[in-house]
Scaffold this active site. Structure first.
Site, PDB file in Angstrom:
ATOM      1  N   ARG A  84       0.840  -1.203   0.000  1.00 17.41           N
ATOM      2  CA  ARG A  84       0.000   0.000   0.000  1.00 17.41           C
ATOM      3  C   ARG A  84       0.870   1.246   0.000  1.00 17.41           C
ATOM      4  O   ARG A  84       0.936   1.987   0.969  1.00 17.41           O
ATOM      5  CB  ARG A  84      -0.963  -0.070   1.166  1.00 17.41           C
ATOM      6  CG  ARG A  84      -2.032  -1.087   0.823  1.00 17.41           C
ATOM      7  CD  ARG A  84      -3.097  -1.217   1.811  1.00 17.41           C
ATOM      8  NE  ARG A  84      -4.343  -1.533   1.129  1.00 17.41           N
ATOM      9  CZ  ARG A  84      -5.462  -1.831   1.742  1.00 17.41           C
ATOM     10  NH1 ARG A  84      -5.515  -1.823   3.042  1.00 17.41           N
ATOM     11  NH2 ARG A  84      -6.532  -2.121   1.055  1.00 17.41           N
TER      12      ARG A  84
ATOM     13  N   GLN B 121      -1.249   2.511  -5.556  1.00 12.30           N
ATOM     14  CA  GLN B 121      -2.652   2.751  -5.172  1.00 12.30           C
ATOM     15  C   GLN B 121      -3.623   2.353  -6.275  1.00 12.30           C
ATOM     16  O   GLN B 121      -4.671   1.770  -6.011  1.00 12.30           O
ATOM     17  CB  GLN B 121      -2.852   4.230  -4.849  1.00 12.30           C
ATOM     18  CG  GLN B 121      -2.899   4.460  -3.359  1.00 12.30           C
ATOM     19  CD  GLN B 121      -3.021   5.924  -2.984  1.00 12.30           C
ATOM     20  OE1 GLN B 121      -3.239   6.779  -3.826  1.00 12.30           O
ATOM     21  NE2 GLN B 121      -2.873   6.188  -1.721  1.00 12.30           N
TER      22      GLN B 121
ATOM     23  N   ASP C  78      -4.539  -1.360  -6.323  1.00 13.56           N
ATOM     24  CA  ASP C  78      -4.953  -1.925  -5.033  1.00 13.56           C
ATOM     25  C   ASP C  78      -6.339  -2.579  -5.128  1.00 13.56           C
ATOM     26  O   ASP C  78      -7.370  -1.921  -4.977  1.00 13.56           O
ATOM     27  CB  ASP C  78      -4.939  -0.787  -4.003  1.00 13.56           C
ATOM     28  CG  ASP C  78      -5.192  -1.251  -2.590  1.00 13.56           C
ATOM     29  OD1 ASP C  78      -5.682  -2.387  -2.411  1.00 13.56           O
ATOM     30  OD2 ASP C  78      -4.923  -0.480  -1.662  1.00 13.56           O
TER      31      ASP C  78
ATOM     32  N   SER D 218      -8.673  -2.400  -1.999  1.00 13.52           N
ATOM     33  CA  SER D 218      -9.410  -1.147  -1.839  1.00 13.52           C
ATOM     34  C   SER D 218     -10.543  -1.039  -2.843  1.00 13.52           C
ATOM     35  O   SER D 218     -11.662  -0.665  -2.482  1.00 13.52           O
ATOM     36  CB  SER D 218      -8.480   0.052  -2.012  1.00 13.52           C
ATOM     37  OG  SER D 218      -7.604   0.120  -0.925  1.00 13.52           O
TER      38      SER D 218
ATOM     39  N   TYR E 181      -2.397  -1.259   8.845  1.00 15.39           N
ATOM     40  CA  TYR E 181      -3.409  -2.252   9.204  1.00 15.39           C
ATOM     41  C   TYR E 181      -3.568  -2.332  10.718  1.00 15.39           C
ATOM     42  O   TYR E 181      -2.708  -1.881  11.475  1.00 15.39           O
ATOM     43  CB  TYR E 181      -3.002  -3.637   8.690  1.00 15.39           C
ATOM     44  CG  TYR E 181      -3.152  -3.798   7.207  1.00 15.39           C
ATOM     45  CD1 TYR E 181      -4.413  -3.912   6.625  1.00 15.39           C
ATOM     46  CD2 TYR E 181      -2.044  -3.842   6.377  1.00 15.39           C
ATOM     47  CE1 TYR E 181      -4.552  -4.070   5.258  1.00 15.39           C
ATOM     48  CE2 TYR E 181      -2.169  -3.995   5.005  1.00 15.39           C
ATOM     49  CZ  TYR E 181      -3.435  -4.110   4.458  1.00 15.39           C
ATOM     50  OH  TYR E 181      -3.569  -4.263   3.102  1.00 15.39           O
TER      51      TYR E 181
HETATM   52  P1  NAD Z   1      -8.932  -4.216   6.676  1.00 10.09           P
HETATM   53  O1  NAD Z   1      -9.897  -4.671   5.631  1.00 10.09           O
HETATM   54  O2  NAD Z   1      -7.718  -4.998   6.920  1.00 10.09           O
HETATM   55  O3  NAD Z   1      -9.713  -4.069   8.073  1.00 10.09           O
HETATM   56  C1  NAD Z   1     -10.900  -3.307   8.176  1.00 10.09           C
HETATM   57  C2  NAD Z   1     -10.863  -2.476   9.430  1.00 10.09           C
HETATM   58  O4  NAD Z   1     -11.092  -3.305  10.574  1.00 10.09           O
HETATM   59  C3  NAD Z   1      -9.545  -1.767   9.701  1.00 10.09           C
HETATM   60  O5  NAD Z   1      -9.762  -0.373   9.746  1.00 10.09           O
HETATM   61  C4  NAD Z   1      -9.092  -2.323  11.038  1.00 10.09           C
HETATM   62  O6  NAD Z   1      -8.425  -1.368  11.825  1.00 10.09           O
HETATM   63  C5  NAD Z   1     -10.418  -2.714  11.634  1.00 10.09           C
HETATM   64  N1  NAD Z   1     -10.334  -3.630  12.806  1.00 10.09           N
HETATM   65  C6  NAD Z   1      -9.519  -4.695  13.003  1.00 10.09           C
HETATM   66  N2  NAD Z   1      -9.741  -5.251  14.216  1.00 10.09           N
HETATM   67  C7  NAD Z   1     -10.756  -4.541  14.792  1.00 10.09           C
HETATM   68  C8  NAD Z   1     -11.441  -4.630  16.023  1.00 10.09           C
HETATM   69  N3  NAD Z   1     -11.143  -5.553  16.940  1.00 10.09           N
HETATM   70  N4  NAD Z   1     -12.418  -3.723  16.273  1.00 10.09           N
HETATM   71  C9  NAD Z   1     -12.729  -2.760  15.378  1.00 10.09           C
HETATM   72  N5  NAD Z   1     -12.115  -2.631  14.183  1.00 10.09           N
HETATM   73  C10 NAD Z   1     -11.133  -3.509  13.887  1.00 10.09           C
HETATM   74  O7  NAD Z   1      -8.545  -2.690   6.400  1.00 10.09           O
HETATM   75  P2  NAD Z   1      -8.443  -1.925   5.037  1.00 10.09           P
HETATM   76  O8  NAD Z   1      -9.763  -1.502   4.577  1.00 10.09           O
HETATM   77  O9  NAD Z   1      -7.632  -2.739   4.107  1.00 10.09           O
HETATM   78  O10 NAD Z   1      -7.639  -0.628   5.456  1.00 10.09           O
HETATM   79  C11 NAD Z   1      -6.527  -0.687   6.320  1.00 10.09           C
HETATM   80  C12 NAD Z   1      -5.759   0.616   6.260  1.00 10.09           C
HETATM   81  O11 NAD Z   1      -5.033   0.741   5.049  1.00 10.09           O
HETATM   82  C13 NAD Z   1      -6.589   1.881   6.330  1.00 10.09           C
HETATM   83  O12 NAD Z   1      -5.855   2.818   7.086  1.00 10.09           O
HETATM   84  C14 NAD Z   1      -6.667   2.336   4.939  1.00 10.09           C
HETATM   85  O13 NAD Z   1      -6.964   3.715   4.832  1.00 10.09           O
HETATM   86  C15 NAD Z   1      -5.265   2.023   4.516  1.00 10.09           C
HETATM   87  N6  NAD Z   1      -5.135   1.977   3.062  1.00 10.09           N
HETATM   88  C16 NAD Z   1      -4.044   2.572   2.505  1.00 10.09           C
HETATM   89  C17 NAD Z   1      -3.898   2.536   1.130  1.00 10.09           C
HETATM   90  C18 NAD Z   1      -2.733   3.179   0.464  1.00 10.09           C
HETATM   91  O14 NAD Z   1      -2.033   3.930   1.092  1.00 10.09           O
HETATM   92  N7  NAD Z   1      -2.478   2.866  -0.781  1.00 10.09           N
HETATM   93  C19 NAD Z   1      -4.829   1.891   0.346  1.00 10.09           C
HETATM   94  C20 NAD Z   1      -5.911   1.292   0.968  1.00 10.09           C
HETATM   95  C21 NAD Z   1      -6.046   1.336   2.332  1.00 10.09           C
END
Ligand code: NAD
Length: 380
Positions: free
Chosen positions: A122, A127, A130, A133, A230
């Site tokens: 990420r 991006q 991804d 996402s 994450y």
């Molecule tokens: P994910 O699908 O792995 O998880 C979904 C959400 O569940 C996460 O926000 C995580 O913190 C939450 N979670 C885990 N355990 C939990 C608990 N016990 N209680 C409540 N919530 C809990 O996450 P994702 O959608 O892949 O996103 C993860 C991060 O990556 C985010 O910060 C997102 O903005 C970031 N991201 C960055 C990029 C990039 O920079 N290119 C792209 C996509 C996402």
């Protein structure tokens, strides 16, 4: 250079890995593109549209894959699907590598190079590639639509001549990509939205979308994010405090959407059977984490159930693909962007640089072996 787009072998998969838009781009890079007949049907793309974009339509899988240098798929293929595939051919797919070492080893034996798109780092450069996402965003949207469909009441507050109807209370658990889109969609529909996550960075995002943030904000919470952004696995003590806080909140909700995941681990249970019991009849839970075990103790993968106290729990699989045309359009663009980094446009050939960090992060198999350091058979 020949690029093949076979039909997905899993009948439940409605997405396709290329669209006429991406086919045109590949042809512009000097590639020949073959799309298997019917590959786009479930995404509303007819064979003629691929042909109009410049692709050849292959009558069956074997003909489509013959001599292919690059194969675009949605899901991990079975080794049997790859009979006759050229040695070293590159396959891009959502390969679902966790807990599937045996399947990966069998695929390695085909000598194809399989790339797991979901392992894309990420970083800014990647991006556009991804797939987690692009698909999670659609799943978050769809979760709210599915909940609204099964909720026997309306979402927004309505002031009518026949009286006022209150707005639905909607709680989003897990504020990653899916959760953020679920919040935005629930707000657009007029719900009263609250959300929780274990990563502190999400608080501001929740507030900026006009929802209220609910979480145990202790010392552990302040550290609960990996360098990759994450969630970390939380301690049992934190999870107990979290459950205590959310239990009283859940009892007052009409709709709860759960999206909490920790990469490579089972999903945390955030809604216990007792919490479900505390909800009123007609409430709806949508569990988007069901493919990794579920965030609700009672959810059933692939099923929608109604509990004895009248709570509906929806556990659809592959939620992004419930709007296949959009899911395919975005997925195909993710693949195009990554594939572009694997193609030498001067010589119009596949030129994979094993030292590229995108390749290092995603390449699972090469030269007959499982090469990814995170997915190795346990030492005997
Ligand atoms: P994910 O699908 O792995 O998880 C979904 C959400 O569940 C996460 O926000 C995580 O913190 C939450 N979670 C885990 N355990 C939990 C608990 N016990 N209680 C409540 N919530 C809990 O996450 P994702 O959608 O892949 O996103 C993860 C991060 O990556 C985010 O910060 C997102 O903005 C970031 N991201 C960055 C990029 C990039 O920079 N290119 C792209 C996509 C996402």
């Amino acid at each position: 250079m020949r690029i093949a787009v076979p039909s997905e072998t899993d009948a439940a998969e409605a997405r396709v890995a290329a669209t006429p838009e991406t086919v045109k781009k590949f042809i512009g890079f000097g590639a020949d593109v073959v799309v298997q007949a019917g590959a786009g049907a479930k995404s509303g793309i007819a064979d003629q549209e691929y042909a109009a974009a410049g692709a050849t339509v292959g009558p069956d899988t074997a003909t489509t894959l013959r001599d292919a240098d690059l194969i675009l798929r949605v899901r991990r293929p079975d080794p049997a699907d790859l009979a006759g595939v050229k040695e070293g051919a590159a396959i891009l797919a959502i390969a679902d590598p966790y807990d599937h070492i045996d399947a990966l080893q069998a695929l390695a034996a085909t000598k194809a190079r399989i790339f797991a798109m979901e392992l894309m780092p990420r970083i800014t450069r990647a991006q556009v590639m991804d797939v987690l996402s692009s698909q999670a965003n659609l799943a978050g949207y769809r979760a709210v639509i599915d909940a609204a469909e099964d909720y026997g009441r309306v979402i927004p507050m309505m002031m009518t001549a026949a009286g006022t109807v209150p707005a639905a209370k909607i709680f989003i658990m897990g504020v990653g990509v899916a959760g953020l889109q679920a919040i935005a969609t629930a707000r657009r529909l007029g719900g009263i939205v609250t959300a929780t996550d274990v990563r502190p960075a999400t608080k501001e995002q929740v507030l900026s979308l006009g929802a209220k943030f609910i979480a145990v904000e202790d010392e552990e919470f302040k550290q609960a994010e990996t360098a990759g952004g994450y969630a970390k696995q939380m301690s049992a003590a934190y999870q107990a405090k979290q459950a205590e806080l959310t239990a009283s909140h859940i009892a007052k909700q009409d709709i709860v959407i759960t999206t909490a995941l920790i990469p490579g681990r089972p999903a945390p249970i955030l809604i216990t059977a007792d919490m479900v019991k505390s909800m009123r009849a007609g409430s709806v839970i949508v569990d988007l984490a069901v493919e990794r075990g579920g965030n609700c103790a009672l959810s059933k993968p692939g099923n929608s159930i109604v509990t004895e106290n009248g709570v509906r729990i929806i556990g659809h699989l592959n939620v992004a693909a419930r709007q296949p045309a959009t899911a395919s359009a975005l997925y195909a663009r993710n693949l195009l962007a990554f594939a572009e980094t694997l193609i030498d446009k001067e010589t119009k050939t596949l030129a994979i640089n094993d030292e590229d960090e995108l390749v290092k992060a995603t390449l699972l198999t090469k030269d007959g072996a499982l090469v990814h350091p995170n997915f190795q058979p346990a030492a005997a």
